[in-house]
Design a protein around this motif. Structure first.
Motif, PDB file in Angstrom:
ATOM      1  N   PHE A 184      35.892  42.568  45.246  1.00 54.50           N
ATOM      2  CA  PHE A 184      35.106  41.378  45.561  1.00 54.50           C
ATOM      3  C   PHE A 184      33.632  41.740  45.720  1.00 54.50           C
ATOM      4  CE2 PHE A 184      39.395  40.708  47.166  1.00 54.50           C
ATOM      5  CZ  PHE A 184      39.725  39.511  46.544  1.00 54.50           C
ATOM      6  N   LYS A 216      32.710  37.234  42.629  1.00 50.96           N
ATOM      7  CA  LYS A 216      33.972  36.957  43.315  1.00 50.96           C
ATOM      8  C   LYS A 216      33.804  37.086  44.822  1.00 50.96           C
ATOM      9  CE  LYS A 216      37.665  38.852  41.503  1.00 50.96           C
ATOM     10  NZ  LYS A 216      38.586  39.839  40.866  1.00 50.96           N
ATOM     11  N   GLY A 221      40.934  41.785  43.762  1.00 48.90           N
ATOM     12  CA  GLY A 221      39.589  42.340  43.850  1.00 48.90           C
ATOM     13  C   GLY A 221      39.238  43.182  42.628  1.00 48.90           C
ATOM     14  N   LEU A 269      35.727  36.846  48.812  1.00 47.07           N
ATOM     15  CA  LEU A 269      36.893  36.826  49.695  1.00 47.07           C
ATOM     16  C   LEU A 269      36.481  36.199  51.012  1.00 47.07           C
ATOM     17  CD1 LEU A 269      39.786  37.580  50.542  1.00 47.07           C
ATOM     18  CD2 LEU A 269      38.884  39.826  51.231  1.00 47.07           C
ATOM     19  N   CYS A 326      37.080  32.307  44.349  1.00 46.92           N
ATOM     20  CA  CYS A 326      37.261  32.852  45.691  1.00 46.92           C
ATOM     21  C   CYS A 326      38.735  32.958  46.045  1.00 46.92           C
ATOM     22  CB  CYS A 326      36.505  32.033  46.731  1.00 46.92           C
ATOM     23  SG  CYS A 326      37.190  30.391  47.072  1.00 46.92           S
TER      24      CYS A 326
END
Length: 320
Positions: free
Chosen positions: A199, A137, A197, A139, A162
């Motif tokens: 992340f 993942k 999150g 950010l 994302c």
């Protein structure tokens, strides 16, 4: 030739000597150049070019090859775009032949002009330096920027969900249309990002006032890639969090990398990223183009922080 210079906070389209084209280089008759925040900083006297680089503005351009130095496989007449340390906002530019890529099939020269800097930056920092793996993942701060727009599309193409932080709900909608899962706006509480999150990777052009938030949002073994200081250069970190989560803070710049590093990066882009344009999986996010006579308007538009995607300067419209 004529070229664009930053002079005491303004820009000037003035005569400059034409550079020589040496072994391993190509000369490009420039059709268009992409605008980047670095150009704003250089115009203001805050971001001088690296030693040996041109002091002419412009970190990316597109055009037609007009001269080929010995040792290059390019041909006169080839349509190319190029990553530069400077010099793109000029009638012509000489560049290491390895730092040019073909204009992707189906794209205009204006569209191609806004590709090299942002896709090189996004690919370098997410996939090379942060080692992003499928499913991890991400950010993206300033998600509607040129780099953010490229990064969203790359994340979608390579299987990485994302999220973004942006300046308005309109820009959030823009990011979601490109493939972001969601995000938060700066006028809200960015702590809401905790809901999405933790992340694995954060791509951060803000720095300073986002540092504590980034520590909170990162997963264990998370990578925080710092590529700008829009939020200031000073930050307070809780080193116990860094230690407990095994976090990595990676500082990254591209402009002052050496020629071989950039050649390897562009080779990687050619292999892994450029084919995705022909497949329609990546698209240039060119919001608006300005003729060179309107260059001050273009810089003002970029400085407004309301641009979603990229802006281009049209240097030679006869080539477009």
């Amino acid at each position: 030739m004529k070229a664009l210079q930053g002079v005491e906070g303004r820009v000037e389209w003035a005569q400059r000597p034409s550079p020589a084209c040496d072994v391993g280089q190509i000369r490009i008759q420039v059709a268009a150049a992409g605008l980047n925040r670095a150009d704003l900083l250089q115009r203001a006297g805050l971001y001088p070019p690296p030693p040996g680089a041109s002091d002419i503005l412009g970190l990316e351009c597109s055009g037609v090859v007009s001269e080929v130095g010995a040792g290059s496989a390019w041909q006169v007449g080839d349509r190319v775009c190029a990553l530069l340390a400077g010099g793109g906002m000029a009638e012509e530019v000489v560049v290491d032949a390895r730092h040019a890529l073909p204009v992707p099939e189906g794209l205009s020269l204006a569209e191609a002009a806004v590709l090299p800097e942002v896709y090189a930056t996004a690919w370098l920092n997410l996939f090379q330096l942060a080692g992003l793996k499928p499913g991890e993942k991400v950010l993206l701060h300033a998600g509607a920027s040129g780099v953010g727009s490229a990064a969203i599309q790359l994340c979608k193409a390579f299987g990485n969900p994302c999220w973004v932080s942006v300046g308005s709900v309109e820009r959030l909608a823009y990011c979601e249309a490109l493939g972001a899962q969601g995000g938060a706006t700066r006028d809200e509480n960015l702590e809401n990002l905790c809901d999405y999150g933790p992340f694995d990777v954060i791509l951060d052009p803000v720095g300073g006032n986002y540092a504590a938030l980034n520590q909170e949002l990162l997963a264990r073994d998370g990578r925080w890639v710092l590529i700008g200081l829009m939020g200031g250069r000073e930050a307070q970190l809780d080193l116990a969090v860094v230690l407990a989560k095994r976090l990595q803070l990676i500082g990254s710049t591209l402009r002052n990398r050496d020629d071989q590093f950039k050649a390897d990066l562009l080779s990687d882009l050619s292999q892994h990223v450029w084919p995705l344009f022909a497949e329609g999986r990546l698209k240039p996010q060119l919001e608006r183009s300005f003729p060179i006579k309107d260059v001050e308007l273009a810089f003002a538009e970029l400085a407004s922080n309301k641009v979603a995607g990229k802006l281009a300067l049209l240097i030679d419209e006869s080539l477009l």
